[in-house]
Design a protein around this motif. Sequence first.
Motif, PDB file in Angstrom:
ATOM      1  N   PHE A 122      12.722  -2.193  -8.000  1.00 29.74           N
ATOM      2  CA  PHE A 122      12.131  -2.622  -6.648  1.00 29.74           C
ATOM      3  C   PHE A 122      11.385  -3.820  -6.763  1.00 29.74           C
ATOM      4  CE2 PHE A 122      13.532   1.656  -6.029  1.00 29.74           C
ATOM      5  CZ  PHE A 122      14.353   1.624  -4.782  1.00 29.74           C
ATOM      6  N   GLY A 123      11.109  -4.498  -7.987  1.00 27.56           N
ATOM      7  CA  GLY A 123      10.597  -5.727  -8.092  1.00 27.56           C
ATOM      8  C   GLY A 123       9.030  -5.525  -7.835  1.00 27.56           C
ATOM      9  N   VAL A 124       8.352  -4.355  -8.119  1.00 29.55           N
ATOM     10  CA  VAL A 124       7.011  -4.370  -7.870  1.00 29.55           C
ATOM     11  C   VAL A 124       6.200  -4.992  -9.177  1.00 29.55           C
ATOM     12  CG1 VAL A 124       5.045  -2.624  -7.780  1.00 29.55           C
ATOM     13  CG2 VAL A 124       6.939  -2.213  -6.509  1.00 29.55           C
ATOM     14  N   PRO A 125       5.183  -5.967  -8.827  1.00 26.61           N
ATOM     15  CA  PRO A 125       4.674  -6.516  -9.972  1.00 26.61           C
ATOM     16  C   PRO A 125       3.839  -5.658 -11.210  1.00 26.61           C
ATOM     17  CG  PRO A 125       4.065  -7.731  -8.064  1.00 26.61           C
ATOM     18  CD  PRO A 125       4.534  -6.381  -7.828  1.00 26.61           C
ATOM     19  N   PHE A 126       3.797  -6.081 -12.323  1.00 25.47           N
ATOM     20  CA  PHE A 126       3.300  -5.061 -13.337  1.00 25.47           C
ATOM     21  C   PHE A 126       1.860  -4.878 -13.032  1.00 25.47           C
ATOM     22  CE2 PHE A 126       6.857  -6.327 -16.094  1.00 25.47           C
ATOM     23  CZ  PHE A 126       7.519  -5.094 -16.265  1.00 25.47           C
ATOM     24  N   GLU A 127       1.104  -5.823 -12.525  1.00 27.71           N
ATOM     25  CA  GLU A 127      -0.247  -5.624 -12.340  1.00 27.71           C
ATOM     26  C   GLU A 127      -0.451  -4.440 -11.192  1.00 27.71           C
ATOM     27  OE1 GLU A 127       1.418  -8.461 -11.881  1.00 27.71           O
ATOM     28  OE2 GLU A 127       0.303  -9.543 -13.585  1.00 27.71           O
ATOM     29  N   GLU A 128       0.487  -4.185 -10.153  1.00 24.37           N
ATOM     30  CA  GLU A 128       0.410  -3.120  -9.482  1.00 24.37           C
ATOM     31  C   GLU A 128       1.100  -1.833  -9.982  1.00 24.37           C
ATOM     32  OE1 GLU A 128       2.468  -3.970  -5.416  1.00 24.37           O
ATOM     33  OE2 GLU A 128       1.745  -5.949  -5.548  1.00 24.37           O
ATOM     34  N   VAL A 129       1.761  -1.813 -10.977  1.00 25.96           N
ATOM     35  CA  VAL A 129       2.383  -0.573 -11.580  1.00 25.96           C
ATOM     36  C   VAL A 129       1.326  -0.190 -12.638  1.00 25.96           C
ATOM     37  CG1 VAL A 129       3.807  -0.038 -13.445  1.00 25.96           C
ATOM     38  CG2 VAL A 129       4.828  -1.419 -11.615  1.00 25.96           C
ATOM     39  N   ALA A 130       0.582  -1.140 -13.240  1.00 31.72           N
ATOM     40  CA  ALA A 130      -0.575  -0.958 -14.253  1.00 31.72           C
ATOM     41  C   ALA A 130      -1.634  -0.083 -13.267  1.00 31.72           C
ATOM     42  CB  ALA A 130      -1.190  -2.012 -14.586  1.00 31.72           C
ATOM     43  N   ALA A 131      -1.876  -0.540 -12.013  1.00 29.87           N
ATOM     44  CA  ALA A 131      -3.093   0.256 -11.288  1.00 29.87           C
ATOM     45  C   ALA A 131      -2.616   1.693 -10.755  1.00 29.87           C
ATOM     46  CB  ALA A 131      -3.143  -0.439  -9.962  1.00 29.87           C
ATOM     47  N   ILE A 132      -1.292   2.053 -10.716  1.00 35.52           N
ATOM     48  CA  ILE A 132      -0.621   3.427 -10.406  1.00 35.52           C
ATOM     49  C   ILE A 132      -0.960   3.988 -11.630  1.00 35.52           C
ATOM     50  CG2 ILE A 132       1.253   4.740  -9.817  1.00 35.52           C
ATOM     51  CD1 ILE A 132       1.893   2.156  -8.293  1.00 35.52           C
TER      52      ILE A 132
ATOM     53  N   TRP B 241       0.903  -1.289   0.121  1.00 33.42           N
ATOM     54  CA  TRP B 241      -0.151   0.051  -0.036  1.00 33.42           C
ATOM     55  C   TRP B 241       0.895   1.120   0.035  1.00 33.42           C
ATOM     56  CZ3 TRP B 241      -0.978   4.519   2.948  1.00 33.42           C
ATOM     57  CH2 TRP B 241      -2.129   4.968   2.578  1.00 33.42           C
ATOM     58  N   LEU B 242       1.929   1.358   0.720  1.00 31.93           N
ATOM     59  CA  LEU B 242       2.685   2.337   0.868  1.00 31.93           C
ATOM     60  C   LEU B 242       3.353   2.599  -0.475  1.00 31.93           C
ATOM     61  CD1 LEU B 242       3.904   2.069   4.536  1.00 31.93           C
ATOM     62  CD2 LEU B 242       2.769   4.032   3.639  1.00 31.93           C
ATOM     63  N   THR B 243       4.221   1.537  -0.871  1.00 33.98           N
ATOM     64  CA  THR B 243       4.882   1.579  -2.136  1.00 33.98           C
ATOM     65  C   THR B 243       3.895   2.200  -3.310  1.00 33.98           C
ATOM     66  OG1 THR B 243       6.289  -0.196  -1.585  1.00 33.98           O
ATOM     67  CG2 THR B 243       6.055   0.428  -3.898  1.00 33.98           C
ATOM     68  N   THR B 244       2.642   1.807  -3.429  1.00 39.92           N
ATOM     69  CA  THR B 244       1.607   2.265  -4.240  1.00 39.92           C
ATOM     70  C   THR B 244       1.271   3.679  -4.041  1.00 39.92           C
ATOM     71  OG1 THR B 244       0.516   0.149  -4.486  1.00 39.92           O
ATOM     72  CG2 THR B 244      -0.677   2.052  -5.403  1.00 39.92           C
ATOM     73  N   VAL B 245       1.233   4.316  -2.496  1.00 35.95           N
ATOM     74  CA  VAL B 245       0.813   5.584  -2.694  1.00 35.95           C
ATOM     75  C   VAL B 245       2.172   6.654  -2.727  1.00 35.95           C
ATOM     76  CG1 VAL B 245       0.427   7.205  -0.486  1.00 35.95           C
ATOM     77  CG2 VAL B 245      -0.795   5.094  -0.919  1.00 35.95           C
ATOM     78  N   VAL B 246       3.288   6.106  -2.596  1.00 36.85           N
ATOM     79  CA  VAL B 246       4.468   6.896  -2.882  1.00 36.85           C
ATOM     80  C   VAL B 246       4.751   6.951  -4.233  1.00 36.85           C
ATOM     81  CG1 VAL B 246       6.907   6.910  -2.882  1.00 36.85           C
ATOM     82  CG2 VAL B 246       5.662   6.349  -0.712  1.00 36.85           C
ATOM     83  N   GLY B 247       4.352   5.967  -5.127  1.00 38.04           N
ATOM     84  CA  GLY B 247       4.515   5.837  -6.583  1.00 38.04           C
ATOM     85  C   GLY B 247       3.456   6.829  -7.080  1.00 38.04           C
ATOM     86  N   ARG B 248       2.286   6.794  -6.699  1.00 36.61           N
ATOM     87  CA  ARG B 248       1.186   7.893  -7.335  1.00 36.61           C
ATOM     88  C   ARG B 248       1.722   9.359  -7.054  1.00 36.61           C
ATOM     89  NH1 ARG B 248      -4.056   3.996  -5.504  1.00 36.61           N
ATOM     90  NH2 ARG B 248      -3.980   2.957  -7.493  1.00 36.61           N
ATOM     91  N   ILE B 249       2.171   9.337  -5.615  1.00 30.10           N
ATOM     92  CA  ILE B 249       2.521  10.882  -5.237  1.00 30.10           C
ATOM     93  C   ILE B 249       3.647  11.239  -6.413  1.00 30.10           C
ATOM     94  CG2 ILE B 249       3.648  12.129  -3.531  1.00 30.10           C
ATOM     95  CD1 ILE B 249       2.242  10.340  -1.340  1.00 30.10           C
ATOM     96  N   CYS B 250       4.735  10.488  -6.228  1.00 32.99           N
ATOM     97  CA  CYS B 250       5.860  10.816  -7.219  1.00 32.99           C
ATOM     98  C   CYS B 250       5.418  11.080  -8.821  1.00 32.99           C
ATOM     99  CB  CYS B 250       6.883   9.685  -7.150  1.00 32.99           C
ATOM    100  SG  CYS B 250       7.821   9.446  -5.676  1.00 32.99           S
ATOM    101  N   LEU B 251       4.515  10.121  -9.156  1.00 36.96           N
ATOM    102  CA  LEU B 251       3.999  10.386 -10.401  1.00 36.96           C
ATOM    103  C   LEU B 251       3.272  11.664 -10.787  1.00 36.96           C
ATOM    104  CD1 LEU B 251       3.593   8.931 -13.167  1.00 36.96           C
ATOM    105  CD2 LEU B 251       1.540   8.031 -12.462  1.00 36.96           C
ATOM    106  N   ASP B 252       2.422  11.921  -9.649  1.00 36.86           N
ATOM    107  CA  ASP B 252       1.706  13.501  -9.776  1.00 36.86           C
ATOM    108  C   ASP B 252       2.841  14.421  -9.724  1.00 36.86           C
ATOM    109  OD1 ASP B 252      -0.764  12.282  -9.792  1.00 36.86           O
ATOM    110  OD2 ASP B 252      -0.778  12.390  -7.812  1.00 36.86           O
ATOM    111  N   MET B 253       3.925  14.374  -8.902  1.00 38.82           N
ATOM    112  CA  MET B 253       4.957  15.331  -8.988  1.00 38.82           C
ATOM    113  C   MET B 253       5.754  15.475 -10.232  1.00 38.82           C
ATOM    114  SD  MET B 253       6.298  14.446  -4.948  1.00 38.82           S
ATOM    115  CE  MET B 253       7.451  15.876  -4.840  1.00 38.82           C
ATOM    116  N   LEU B 254       5.986  14.421 -10.822  1.00 35.23           N
ATOM    117  CA  LEU B 254       6.593  14.273 -12.069  1.00 35.23           C
ATOM    118  C   LEU B 254       6.045  14.982 -13.136  1.00 35.23           C
ATOM    119  CD1 LEU B 254       8.347  10.884 -12.160  1.00 35.23           C
ATOM    120  CD2 LEU B 254       9.678  12.888 -12.199  1.00 35.23           C
ATOM    121  N   ARG B 255       4.546  14.539 -13.097  1.00 36.10           N
ATOM    122  CA  ARG B 255       3.799  15.049 -14.379  1.00 36.10           C
ATOM    123  C   ARG B 255       3.820  16.739 -13.967  1.00 36.10           C
ATOM    124  NH1 ARG B 255      -0.892  10.483 -13.941  1.00 36.10           N
ATOM    125  NH2 ARG B 255       0.154   9.113 -15.607  1.00 36.10           N
TER     126      ARG B 255
END
Length: 284
Positions: free
Chosen positions: A134-144, A63-77
């Motif tokens: 970091f080995g996060v599965p593509f299914e989780e990456v796709a959701a982000i 959950w935390l990795t997903t949230v940090v990923g989404r936050i970083c994605l928003d910051m990059l965009r």
Amino acid sequence: MTNDPSEAGDDFLARQFEAHRGRLRAVAYRMLGSTAEADDAVQEAWLRLGRSGAGQIDNLAGWLTTVVGRICLDMLRSRRSRAEEPLDDTPLPAGGAGPEQDALLADSVGVALLVVLDTLTPAERLAFVLHDLFGVPFEEVAAIVGRSPAAARQLASRARRRVQGAPEPEADLALQRQIVDAFLSAAREGDFDGLLRVLDPDVVARTESGVSAGARTVASGAMTYARFGPEGTAALIDGVPGVAVLSEGRPVRALSFTFVRDRIAVIDIALTPERVAALHIEVQ
């Protein structure tokens, strides 16, 4: 809720979050290329955790990795839409890593890699960092990123091709061999402090089943290598000094290292026969 997990009323939740902070910071830094922005992203993840009803979260690390990923994605965009450059790294406030560790963290990613990552789209960068580093599965990456797993795989593949063109720093094989010998000696002797001396503060260790980050966490795991005894030996793994674990004279496990100056920054651990067989191993 306080902004500082160390002062939070819910000590149990704060302790859980702190156990994941090192990995989250490493993810955010590789996404953003700035320690200041990385710490902002991790802090925002803490605030969101406090608002989420953490008792309903089954897999806190994911959950935390997903949230940090989404936050970083928003910051990059947001950065990209304003045509901004990433912030220059500055010393962290009290309680942070400090400028010396900031420099090591930057080196562990590599200037060349950061330059290449900055040429990727935000979605490509996220897919590559989360999956390949970091080995996060593509299914989780796709959701982000809001795409299918197949599309996420394509994003990472495009990013990987760009990254593989980045220049490699010159290697000092003799120094790297000394670091490997020190790592092996400390692991065999159960010398925790000795392991810390050869590990980057933000070292990442990866296996087929997961990723761990931070020198103390990785050193604790490395202590288990003591049981390998004489079967763990220095070797060249794809031309770079590393460790091979032998059984009846044949490699059955392998530790591939990425070095930064006189520290180990990344450890790739091959545990399965298929992964070990794919490596070129020369026992020293």
